[in-house]
Write a protein that holds these residues in place. Structure first.
Motif, PDB file in Angstrom:
ATOM      1  N   PHE A   1       0.804  -1.224   0.000  1.00 26.07           N
ATOM      2  CA  PHE A   1       0.000   0.000   0.000  1.00 26.07           C
ATOM      3  C   PHE A   1       0.842   1.282   0.000  1.00 26.07           C
ATOM      4  CE2 PHE A   1      -2.216   3.417   2.303  1.00 26.07           C
ATOM      5  CZ  PHE A   1      -3.296   3.597   1.448  1.00 26.07           C
ATOM      6  N   PRO A   2       1.907   1.371   0.805  1.00 28.31           N
ATOM      7  CA  PRO A   2       2.671   2.634   0.825  1.00 28.31           C
ATOM      8  C   PRO A   2       3.547   2.822  -0.421  1.00 28.31           C
ATOM      9  CG  PRO A   2       3.032   1.310   2.821  1.00 28.31           C
ATOM     10  CD  PRO A   2       2.413   0.428   1.790  1.00 28.31           C
ATOM     11  N   PHE A   3       3.806   1.735  -1.166  1.00 25.88           N
ATOM     12  CA  PHE A   3       4.805   1.778  -2.232  1.00 25.88           C
ATOM     13  C   PHE A   3       4.220   1.691  -3.646  1.00 25.88           C
ATOM     14  CE2 PHE A   3       6.237  -0.765   1.443  1.00 25.88           C
ATOM     15  CZ  PHE A   3       7.135   0.138   2.010  1.00 25.88           C
ATOM     16  N   ASP A   4       3.035   1.123  -3.777  1.00 29.25           N
ATOM     17  CA  ASP A   4       2.476   0.852  -5.113  1.00 29.25           C
ATOM     18  C   ASP A   4       1.226   1.704  -5.331  1.00 29.25           C
ATOM     19  OD1 ASP A   4       2.160  -0.329  -7.613  1.00 29.25           O
ATOM     20  OD2 ASP A   4       1.113  -2.081  -6.834  1.00 29.25           O
ATOM     21  N   LYS A   5       1.423   3.025  -5.366  1.00 29.28           N
ATOM     22  CA  LYS A   5       0.293   3.946  -5.445  1.00 29.28           C
ATOM     23  C   LYS A   5      -0.514   3.773  -6.733  1.00 29.28           C
ATOM     24  CE  LYS A   5       1.174   6.108  -1.554  1.00 29.28           C
ATOM     25  NZ  LYS A   5       0.263   5.980  -0.384  1.00 29.28           N
ATOM     26  N   LYS A   6       0.144   3.422  -7.819  1.00 24.31           N
ATOM     27  CA  LYS A   6      -0.550   3.255  -9.093  1.00 24.31           C
ATOM     28  C   LYS A   6      -1.095   1.832  -9.281  1.00 24.31           C
ATOM     29  CE  LYS A   6       2.225   6.747 -11.493  1.00 24.31           C
ATOM     30  NZ  LYS A   6       3.117   7.003 -12.661  1.00 24.31           N
ATOM     31  N   LYS A   7      -0.826   0.962  -8.311  1.00 24.41           N
ATOM     32  CA  LYS A   7      -1.298  -0.429  -8.336  1.00 24.41           C
ATOM     33  C   LYS A   7      -0.734  -1.196  -9.538  1.00 24.41           C
ATOM     34  CE  LYS A   7      -3.683   0.626  -4.730  1.00 24.41           C
ATOM     35  NZ  LYS A   7      -3.191   0.243  -3.393  1.00 24.41           N
ATOM     36  N   LYS A   8       0.507  -0.886  -9.908  1.00 22.54           N
ATOM     37  CA  LYS A   8       1.123  -1.568 -11.052  1.00 22.54           C
ATOM     38  C   LYS A   8       1.417  -3.040 -10.747  1.00 22.54           C
ATOM     39  CE  LYS A   8       3.361   2.222 -13.562  1.00 22.54           C
ATOM     40  NZ  LYS A   8       4.648   2.704 -14.112  1.00 22.54           N
ATOM     41  N   ILE A   9       1.880  -3.308  -9.535  1.00 25.42           N
ATOM     42  CA  ILE A   9       2.237  -4.685  -9.183  1.00 25.42           C
ATOM     43  C   ILE A   9       0.989  -5.544  -9.080  1.00 25.42           C
ATOM     44  CG2 ILE A   9       3.290  -6.161  -7.417  1.00 25.42           C
ATOM     45  CD1 ILE A   9       5.179  -3.799  -6.790  1.00 25.42           C
ATOM     46  N   THR A  10      -0.069  -5.000  -8.464  1.00 27.06           N
ATOM     47  CA  THR A  10      -1.306  -5.776  -8.364  1.00 27.06           C
ATOM     48  C   THR A  10      -1.959  -5.952  -9.737  1.00 27.06           C
ATOM     49  OG1 THR A  10      -2.354  -3.708  -7.650  1.00 27.06           O
ATOM     50  CG2 THR A  10      -1.859  -5.318  -5.947  1.00 27.06           C
ATOM     51  N   HIS A  11      -1.890  -4.911 -10.577  1.00 26.79           N
ATOM     52  CA  HIS A  11      -2.425  -5.027 -11.940  1.00 26.79           C
ATOM     53  C   HIS A  11      -1.701  -6.132 -12.708  1.00 26.79           C
ATOM     54  CE1 HIS A  11      -4.086  -3.604 -15.820  1.00 26.79           C
ATOM     55  NE2 HIS A  11      -2.882  -3.872 -16.288  1.00 26.79           N
ATOM     56  N   ALA A  12      -0.385  -6.235 -12.522  1.00 22.77           N
ATOM     57  CA  ALA A  12       0.405  -7.230 -13.246  1.00 22.77           C
ATOM     58  C   ALA A  12       0.027  -8.661 -12.875  1.00 22.77           C
ATOM     59  CB  ALA A  12       1.894  -6.992 -12.996  1.00 22.77           C
ATOM     60  N   GLN A  13      -0.621  -8.849 -11.728  1.00 22.63           N
ATOM     61  CA  GLN A  13      -1.065 -10.198 -11.358  1.00 22.63           C
ATOM     62  C   GLN A  13      -2.121 -10.722 -12.335  1.00 22.63           C
ATOM     63  OE1 GLN A  13       0.852 -11.578  -8.970  1.00 22.63           O
ATOM     64  NE2 GLN A  13       1.737  -9.512  -9.122  1.00 22.63           N
ATOM     65  N   CYS A  14      -2.820  -9.789 -12.975  1.00 23.96           N
ATOM     66  CA  CYS A  14      -3.844 -10.197 -13.943  1.00 23.96           C
ATOM     67  C   CYS A  14      -3.231 -10.806 -15.206  1.00 23.96           C
ATOM     68  CB  CYS A  14      -4.717  -9.000 -14.327  1.00 23.96           C
ATOM     69  SG  CYS A  14      -5.616  -8.305 -12.913  1.00 23.96           S
ATOM     70  N   PHE A  15      -1.920 -10.620 -15.408  1.00 23.22           N
ATOM     71  CA  PHE A  15      -1.274 -11.182 -16.587  1.00 23.22           C
ATOM     72  C   PHE A  15      -1.193 -12.712 -16.489  1.00 23.22           C
ATOM     73  CE2 PHE A  15       1.377  -6.996 -16.882  1.00 23.22           C
ATOM     74  CZ  PHE A  15       0.225  -6.295 -17.217  1.00 23.22           C
ATOM     75  N   TRP A  16      -0.749 -13.212 -15.322  1.00 28.35           N
ATOM     76  CA  TRP A  16      -0.680 -14.666 -15.176  1.00 28.35           C
ATOM     77  C   TRP A  16      -2.084 -15.273 -15.123  1.00 28.35           C
ATOM     78  CZ3 TRP A  16      -3.260 -16.670 -11.114  1.00 28.35           C
ATOM     79  CH2 TRP A  16      -3.326 -15.954  -9.908  1.00 28.35           C
ATOM     80  N   TRP A  17      -3.023 -14.511 -14.544  1.00 30.93           N
ATOM     81  CA  TRP A  17      -4.413 -14.985 -14.523  1.00 30.93           C
ATOM     82  C   TRP A  17      -4.947 -15.135 -15.947  1.00 30.93           C
ATOM     83  CZ3 TRP A  17      -8.711 -12.150 -16.291  1.00 30.93           C
ATOM     84  CH2 TRP A  17      -9.962 -12.722 -16.017  1.00 30.93           C
ATOM     85  N   SER A  18      -4.679 -14.153 -16.789  1.00 30.23           N
ATOM     86  CA  SER A  18      -5.103 -14.208 -18.194  1.00 30.23           C
ATOM     87  C   SER A  18      -4.486 -15.409 -18.902  1.00 30.23           C
ATOM     88  CB  SER A  18      -4.708 -12.908 -18.899  1.00 30.23           C
ATOM     89  OG  SER A  18      -4.863 -13.013 -20.299  1.00 30.23           O
ATOM     90  N   ASP A  19      -3.169 -15.607 -18.725  1.00 31.68           N
ATOM     91  CA  ASP A  19      -2.490 -16.748 -19.352  1.00 31.68           C
ATOM     92  C   ASP A  19      -3.123 -18.070 -18.915  1.00 31.68           C
ATOM     93  OD1 ASP A  19      -0.715 -15.031 -20.610  1.00 31.68           O
ATOM     94  OD2 ASP A  19       0.868 -15.289 -19.115  1.00 31.68           O
ATOM     95  N   ALA A  20      -3.414 -18.155 -17.610  1.00 31.07           N
ATOM     96  CA  ALA A  20      -3.943 -19.406 -17.063  1.00 31.07           C
ATOM     97  C   ALA A  20      -5.364 -19.678 -17.540  1.00 31.07           C
ATOM     98  CB  ALA A  20      -3.893 -19.365 -15.533  1.00 31.07           C
ATOM     99  N   VAL A  21      -6.228 -18.647 -17.531  1.00 31.69           N
ATOM    100  CA  VAL A  21      -7.623 -18.817 -17.961  1.00 31.69           C
ATOM    101  C   VAL A  21      -7.686 -19.212 -19.440  1.00 31.69           C
ATOM    102  CG1 VAL A  21      -9.779 -17.572 -18.401  1.00 31.69           C
ATOM    103  CG2 VAL A  21      -8.640 -17.343 -16.197  1.00 31.69           C
TER     104      VAL A  21
END
Length: 247
Positions: free
Chosen positions: A40-60
């Motif tokens: 929360f204090p470091f990822d203000k733009k939520k880039k790291i959490t957004h990137a989790q959707c990449f592996w989810w997309s590959d897997a789905v």
């Protein structure tokens, strides 16, 4: 193999697809939730959490034997640039497919999608932009939020048709995203989706036939030479380029 056996086999495979996709989405939510708290204090733009959707997309996509997804034009993406991303819209499958671009962006998505368990909750945690249709104040607010993200060097993705088309024939494009791109002097990145309208069964939960899905990223269109009154020309140029992509 007889007809009834084939039907039963498709039903079993379909159960596996829905169950597997659901479990992957639940896993995605908890990964995003935990990272959202820890970073929360470091990822203000939520880039790291957004990137989790990449592996989810590959897997789905990899889980579904009925989906044949092909991408082209990824070389047209400059990951150091900020874009107003414009894509046509055919089905809920567009979400998984568009993550194949591996781009950082904020969706502009209807408010009801944010209420969908797990996937909608992820959208909220990653600070995507919520649109209440028919609410003028909400529409004004989404463009304000989109402007703020663009000014922070975060791309924003719009579906300018406003609603999903039921075929490869696109609906008319609305003006807002193009006015915004001109105002913020950000290039437009057009993306064409083909085949996703058949990717999710309609009126049934059983996947029956293989579907070819194609994502094409077109060259970016600079907006610096466009004035505020040129939004219609820009809109029609972008729509024509997307429409010209072969089926």
């Amino acid at each position: 193999m007889g007809y009834s056996q084939i039907k039963n086999m498709k039903a079993i495979i379909s159960i596996g697809i829905w169950l597997g996709s659901g479990l992957l989405t639940i896993l995605l939510f908890f990964v995003v939730l935990v990272l959202n708290i820890l970073l929360f204090p470091f990822d203000k733009k939520k880039k790291i959490t957004h990137a989790q959707c990449f592996w989810w997309s590959d897997a789905v996509i990899g889980l579904n034997p009925y989906w044949d997804v092909k991408t082209s034009g990824l070389e047209n993406i400059d990951h150091k640039k900020t874009y107003v991303i414009i894509s046509n819209h055919q089905s809920m499958a567009d979400i998984a497919v568009l993550y194949q671009t591996k781009m950082q962006f904020k969706w502009v998505a209807k408010a009801s999608l944010f209420k969908v368990p797990f996937i909608g909750w992820c959208l909220g945690l990653i600070k995507h932009i919520r649109l209440n249709r028919g609410d003028f104040a909400s529409i004004k607010e989404i463009y304000h939020q989109a402007s703020q993200w663009l000014q922070k060097d975060m791309s924003v993705l719009f579906f300018p048709e406003g609603t999903r088309s039921s075929s490869n024939q696109m609906n008319e494009f609305q003006n807002g995203a193009f006015k915004l791109a001109i105002k913020e002097k950000k290039p437009i990145l057009p993306i064409c989706l083909r085949g996703t309208h058949d990717a999710i069964p309609k009126g049934s939960w059983i996947f029956k036939t293989k579907v070819s899905v194609k994502l094409t990223v077109l060259p970016a269109i600079e907006t610096k030479e466009f004035g505020p009154g040129d939004f219609a020309r820009l809109r029609d140029t972008v729509r024509a380029r997307i429409e010209a992509v072969p089926l």
